[in-house]
Design an enzyme around this catalytic site. Structure first.
Site, PDB file in Angstrom:
ATOM      1  N   GLU A   1       0.875  -1.257   0.078  1.00 23.30           N
ATOM      2  CA  GLU A   1       0.083   0.135   0.016  1.00 23.30           C
ATOM      3  C   GLU A   1       0.972   1.279   0.221  1.00 23.30           C
ATOM      4  OE1 GLU A   1      -3.658   2.275   2.491  1.00 23.30           O
ATOM      5  OE2 GLU A   1      -2.664   0.437   3.401  1.00 23.30           O
TER       6      GLU A   1
ATOM      7  N   ASN B   1      -4.565   4.884  -2.303  1.00 21.15           N
ATOM      8  CA  ASN B   1      -5.704   5.588  -1.668  1.00 21.15           C
ATOM      9  C   ASN B   1      -6.088   6.711  -2.596  1.00 21.15           C
ATOM     10  OD1 ASN B   1      -6.254   4.206   1.072  1.00 21.15           O
ATOM     11  ND2 ASN B   1      -4.049   4.647   0.972  1.00 21.15           N
TER      12      ASN B   1
ATOM     13  N   GLU C   1      -7.880   2.047  -3.631  1.00 23.44           N
ATOM     14  CA  GLU C   1      -8.863   2.016  -2.365  1.00 23.44           C
ATOM     15  C   GLU C   1      -9.599   3.442  -2.109  1.00 23.44           C
ATOM     16  OE1 GLU C   1      -6.072   1.466   0.750  1.00 23.44           O
ATOM     17  OE2 GLU C   1      -5.284  -0.615  -0.047  1.00 23.44           O
TER      18      GLU C   1
ATOM     19  N   ASP D   1     -11.851   0.575   1.702  1.00 19.72           N
ATOM     20  CA  ASP D   1     -11.028   0.701   2.895  1.00 19.72           C
ATOM     21  C   ASP D   1     -11.838   1.103   4.029  1.00 19.72           C
ATOM     22  OD1 ASP D   1      -8.489   0.920   4.411  1.00 19.72           O
ATOM     23  OD2 ASP D   1      -8.040   2.791   3.735  1.00 19.72           O
TER      24      ASP D   1
ATOM     25  N   GLU E   1      -6.586  -5.092   8.666  1.00 22.19           N
ATOM     26  CA  GLU E   1      -5.461  -4.039   8.719  1.00 22.19           C
ATOM     27  C   GLU E   1      -5.100  -4.268  10.064  1.00 22.19           C
ATOM     28  OE1 GLU E   1      -6.165  -0.421   5.835  1.00 22.19           O
ATOM     29  OE2 GLU E   1      -8.096  -0.729   7.073  1.00 22.19           O
TER      30      GLU E   1
END
Length: 799
Positions: free
Chosen positions: A569, A624, A656, A686, A743
Site C-alpha cells: 500500500e 488511496n 482504495e 477501505d 488491517e
C-alpha cells in the site's frame, strides 16, 4: 323720571319709530350676514367682511341721525357736513369692522372682545355725530356718554357671545337693536343744547342733511340687497365648485380634513368622518378643535389622558412648517396613517387612512424575511440582529454553532425530500432540548446556531446537552439515520462585537470538526494562531510537489493462503523543510478541503505506478484515492496516464476508497468504479465496518477487496462482539467472492486468529512498517515468510 319725560317730549314719535324700524332692519340684515360669515369659506370672507361692515356701520349711523332729526329741543341747530361724514366713517370702521371680524374667529373670548369694541364704537360714532351740531351751545354729561358706551358694548357682546344653539336671527336682531338704540338714547339723555344769540336754522343746510339722512335708508337697503345678491351668487358658485369638490373628496381613499390657522374645521369628507367614527350630525364645518376632539373622543371612548395626548400632537402639527407623515396607534388599537400639509395663508390639511391591515401584512413579511421557511427557525439575518442586541446588552451569553455530520450523504442517497424532513426533525429536537425561550437559527444547509445564557462553563454544559440530543438516531419513515455533530462556541466576553463573535465561534466549530472523540470546542485565543499556522501550511502544501518534499512509503500486504508478500500500500509522506515530517492526518484533510488533493493524488498515482513497475513477482500497489478525486472528471485520465507512463499493467494497480466516501455520491462513484474495473484495475473498500450502511455498499458497489478496519482486529481477541464482526465479514467475503484483508495486525496471535477465520490477507506492523522504496520495503518486517526469506537471500547474492 324727569329726564326720561324731557327726552320723550324732545323727540318726534314718528322719527323715533322710523329710527327703530331702520335699526331692526339693520339688525336682521346683520344677523343674516354674520351667520353666512361664520359658515363661509376663507376665500369668500373678504367680500362678506366688507359687506357686513358697511351694513353695520351705515345702519348704526342712519339710526342715529334719523333719531336726531326727530330731536326737537327749542334750539336752532345745524350740522357740520365734514364732521357728519366723519361720523359715518367711524361707524363703518369702529362698529361694522369689529362686528364683521368677530364672525371669522373661532375662540369665544376673541369674539366677545371684538363685539365689545363694536359696542364702544357705537358710543364713538354718537359722540362724533353730536360734535357735528353747530349754531348752539352743547354740553354733554361724561357719565351718560360712558353709560351709553357700556350699554352698547354689553348688548353687542351678548348678541355675539350667546351659544350657537341660542344665537337665532330674531334674538341677534333684537340684541343688536338694543345695543344701538340703548347706546344712543342713554348718551343723549345727558346732552343739553342752548341757543346762541342771533342763531337761526339754515334751511338749505337742514334740507341737505335731511335729504342725506333720508337717502341713507335707501342706500342701506340697496347696499344690503346688493350684498345679499352678491353673496347669493357667490354661494351659487360655491355650490357648483362644492359639487365638483365633493365628488373628488368622496372618491378619495384617504380621509381629508382642512383646518384654518386658528384650528377651526373648514372642510372634510365622509371618509374622514368614518375613520373618526362620527355620525353625520356630529361633524360640521366651523367646528373648533376642542369641539371636534370632544366629539371624536366621545365616539371612540377616549379618556382624559388620551385626549390631551391627541390634542398636543395636533397642535404640534399645526405649528409645523413642513410636510409630516407618521403612523399613529389609535385608542382602539388601529394604526392610522397621518399626513399633514401646511397651507398657504395658514391652516393645515390632514390626510388620514386606516393602514392596520397593511402594517400587519408588512410586519408578517418582515417576519418571513427573518425566518427559515423549512424549519421555522430564525435565519442568518435574524441571528445577526440578535447578536448585535446581545452584544449591546452585555448579557452573559454564548453563540453555539452546530454542524451536522453526514447530512450531505443523506441528501445524496435518499433525496432532498428526506433531507428536508430530517432538518425539520433536527430543529424540533433542538427546540425541545433548548427550551422555548432560547434563540435558535438555521444558517445553512446543515448548520444551526443557538444563543445560550450563562457563564462560559454553563454554556459548555448546555452545548453538551445539545450534542447529546442530536446523537440519537432519527427515524424518517422506515429508515433510521445517525448524524452526530460538531459544535463550536464563543462567549460574548471573548468578542468585542457581533462580527467577531460569529467569526470566533466559526473558528471553534472548525476546530471541533477536526477533532476526534469530543467534538465540542470553545474558542480560545490560540485558535487564531492555529488558523494562521494552517494558512501558512496550506501555502507550503501548494508548493510541496514542485519542491520535491513528498515521498511514498510502502507497507507490505501478506497473503495468508501461501504466506507471501502480494503487494504494498502506497502511503504519502511530507518532509517539510522547517517543520520536519507532517502527519498525513493533518495535511490530507486540508488538501481535500482546498482541492489540492487532485494534483497531489495525480503525483501519488504516477510515482506509485513508476516504482511498482520495478517490483518483481507481479506484486500489486494499492493507492488511496480521495472522494474529491472521484468527483473530478480528470481521475480516469490521471490513472490511465500514470499506467501508460510507467508501463505498469492495470491488473497490478488497486484503487482504495473509504466506505464513507462512497456514500457521498453513490451513483457517480459506482459509475467511476465500473469504468476502472473495465480497464482491469482492482477496487478495494477501505476501513470497512466503520461507515454507513456497509452491507448495502458491498451489494451495490463493484468491489475486488474488502479491507477490515483495524479497530475490529485490535479488540477481537478480548471482545466477543468484535470477533463476531470479523467472522461475519470474512464469511460474507467468501460467499460473495470478494477478497478480504485485515488491517492493523501487530501480534502473532492476531495473525493466527485471522488465518483460522479464513481471512485472505493481512497488513500491519507485524508484517512490515511503511517505508520508502528499497530493499527494506521489499523484505517486509518482523514476520517474514519462508518464501520471502529465500528471495531475500537471492537478492543479496545478486547484489
Amino acid at each position: 323720571m324727569e329726564t326720561l319725560f324731557t327726552l320723550a317730549v324732545a323727540h318726534s314719535p314718528s322719527f323715533v319709530a322710523g329710527a327703530a324700524v331702520i335699526c331692526l332692519t339693520t339688525g336682521w340684515f346683520l344677523a343674516s350676514l354674520l351667520t353666512q360669515m361664520e359658515e363661509a369659506w376663507p376665500r369668500r370672507q373678504p367680500y362678506r367682511l366688507v359687506a357686513t361692515a358697511m351694513v353695520a356701520g351705515l345702519g348704526v349711523w342712519t339710526t342715529h341721525f334719523v333719531a336726531m332729526l326727530g330731536y326737537r329741543p327749542d334750539v336752532a341747530v345745524e350740522y357740520d357736513p365734514a364732521i357728519t361724514f366723519a361720523s359715518a366713517t367711524i361707524a363703518v370702521l369702529a362698529v361694522g369692522l369689529p362686528l364683521a371680524v368677530s364672525a371669522t374667529v373661532s375662540r369665544a373670548g376673541a369674539r366677545l372682545v371684538l363685539a365689545g369694541l363694536a359696542g364702544l364704537g357705537i358710543g364713538a360714532m354718537h359722540a362724533t355725530g353730536m360734535a357735528a351740531l353747530s349754531g348752539c351751545l352743547r354740553t354733554q354729561s361724561l357719565t351718560a356718554s360712558l353709560a351709553g358706551c357700556v350699554v352698547g358694548a354689553a348688548f353687542m357682546m351678548l348678541a355675539r357671545g350667546l351659544p350657537p344653539r341660542h344665537r337665532s336671527r330674531p334674538v341677534a336682531c333684537l340684541l343688536i337693536t338694543c345695543a344701538v338704540c340703548g347706546a344712543h338714547f342713554t348718551a343723549i339723555s345727558g346732552t343739553t343744547l342752548q341757543s346762541l344769540a342771533g342763531a337761526h336754522r339754515s334751511i338749505p343746510e337742514d334740507l341737505i342733511l335731511g335729504l342725506l339722512i333720508a337717502a341713507s335708508p335707501g342706500f342701506l337697503f340697496v347696499n344690503t340687497l346688493l350684498s345679499l345678491v352678491a353673496l347669493k351668487r357667490f354661494e351659487t358658485q360655491e355650490r357648483e365648485h362644492a359639487g365638483v369638490l365633493s365628488l373628488a373628496l368622496e372618491n378619495m381613499s384617504h380621509g381629508l380634513a382642512v383646518f384654518d390657522g386658528s384650528g377651526r374645521l373648514e372642510l372634510f369628507n365622509d371618509r374622514y368622518r368614518e375613520l373618526c367614527r362620527l355620525g353625520e350630525d356630529r361633524l360640521r364645518a366651523g367646528m373648533s378643535l376642542d369641539a371636534l376632539l370632544d366629539a371624536i373622543g366621545a365616539a371612540c371612548g377616549w379618556d382624559a389622558a388620551w385626549r390631551a395626548r391627541v390634542e398636543a400632537a395636533i397642535l404640534a402639527r399645526l405649528a409645523a412648517k413642513s410636510v409630516q407623515v407618521a403612523d399613529w396607534t389609535a385608542f382602539d388599537g388601529r394604526i392610522i396613517l397621518f399626513e399633514t400639509r401646511p397651507l398657504r395663508g395658514g391652516g393645515i390639511a390632514y390626510l388620514i387612512d386606516d393602514v392596520t391591515a397593511d402594517r400587519q401584512a408588512r410586519r408578517q413579511m418582515q417576519q418571513l424575511t427573518l425566518i427559515d421557511p423549512l424549519t421555522g427557525l430564525a435565519n442568518r439575518a435574524a441571528l445577526q440582529a440578535e447578536l448585535e442586541a446581545v452584544v449591546a446588552s452585555g448579557a452573559p451569553q454564548a453563540l453555539i454553532l452546530i454542524d451536522l455530520d453526514r447530512f450531505q450523504n443523506v441528501n445524496n442517497m435518499f433525496g432532498h425530500a428526506v433531507g428536508d424532513q430530517l432538518l425539520i426533525e433536527v430543529a424540533a429536537r433542538l427546540r425541545a432540548a433548548a427550551g422555548d425561550d432560547v434563540f435558535i437559527a438555521r444558517l445553512g444547509a446543515d448548520e444551526m446556531a443557538v444563543l445560550a445564557r450563562g457563564a462560559p462553563d454553563e454554556c459548555r454544559v448546555f452545548a453538551t446537552a445539545l450534542a447529546g440530543a442530536l446523537s440519537w438516531p432519527f427515524a424518517i419513515g422506515e429508515t433510521s439515520f445517525a448524524l452526530g455533530c460538531g459544535i463550536g462556541l464563543c462567549h460574548v466576553t471573548e468578542a468585542p462585537g457581533a462580527a467577531e463573535l460569529m467569526q470566533r465561534a466559526e473558528l471553534a466549530l472548525y476546530e471541533a470538526k477536526r477533532k476526534v472523540g469530543d467534538r465540542i470546542s470553545a474558542y480560545e485565543p490560540q485558535l487564531q494562531e492555529r488558523i494562521t499556522a494552517r494558512h501558512h501550511l496550506e501555502k507550503d502544501l501548494d508548493r510541496a510537489i514542485e519542491r520535491g518534499e513528498f515521498h511514498l512509503a510502502y507497507q507490505p500486504v501478506l497473503s495468508l493462503e501461501d504466506e507471501r508478500i502480494i503487494g504494498y500500500e502506497a502511503l504519502i509522506r511530507w518532509d517539510h523543510p522547517t517543520r520536519g515530517p507532517v502527519s498525513p492526518a493533518e495535511f490530507v484533510p486540508m488538501a481535500e478541503e482546498t482541492g489540492q488533493i487532485v494534483p497531489i493524488g495525480r503525483w501519488v498515482l504516477r510515482e506509485a505506478c513508476r516504482e511498482a513497475a520495478t517490483w518483481p513477482d507481479q506484486r500489486h500497489v494499492a493507492v488511496n484515492v480521495s472522494p474529491v478525486q472521484f468527483r473530478s472528471p480528470l481521475l480516469l485520465a490521471d490513472i490511465t496516464a500514470a499506467l501508460a507512463a510507467s508501463g505498469l499493467p492495470a491488473q497490478r494497480l488497486e484503487v482504495e476508497l473509504t466506505e464513507t466516501a462512497m456514500v457521498e455520491d453513490g451513483k457517480a462513484i459506482s459509475h467511476a468504479l465500473e469504468n476502472l474495473r473495465s480497464l482491469g484495475i482492482r477496487v478495494a473498500m477501505d476501513d470497512f465496518g466503520t461507515g454507513y450502511s456497509s452491507l448495502v455498499h458491498i451489494r451495490d458497489f463493484p468491489l475486488d477487496r474488502i479491507k477490515i478496519d483495524r479497530s475490529f482486529v485490535s479488540r477481537a481477541l478480548d471482545d466477543p462482539h468484535s470477533l463476531a464482526v470479523l467472522k461475519a465479514i470474512t464469511q460474507m467475503g467468501r460467499d460473495m467472492a470478494i477478497a478480504t484483508l485485515a488491517e492493523g495486525v501487530e501480534t502473532p496471535e492476531q495473525m493466527r486468529m485471522l488465518r483460522d477465520l479464513g481471512c485472505g490477507a493481512v497488513q500491519g506492523y507485524l508484517i512490515g512498517r511503511p517505508e520508502r522504496f528499497g530493499a527494506t520495503a521489499l523484505r517486509g518486517g518482523t514476520y517474514l515468510p519462508a518464501a520471502d526469506k529465500t528471495r531475500e537471500a537471492d537478492e543479496r547474492r545478486s547484489a
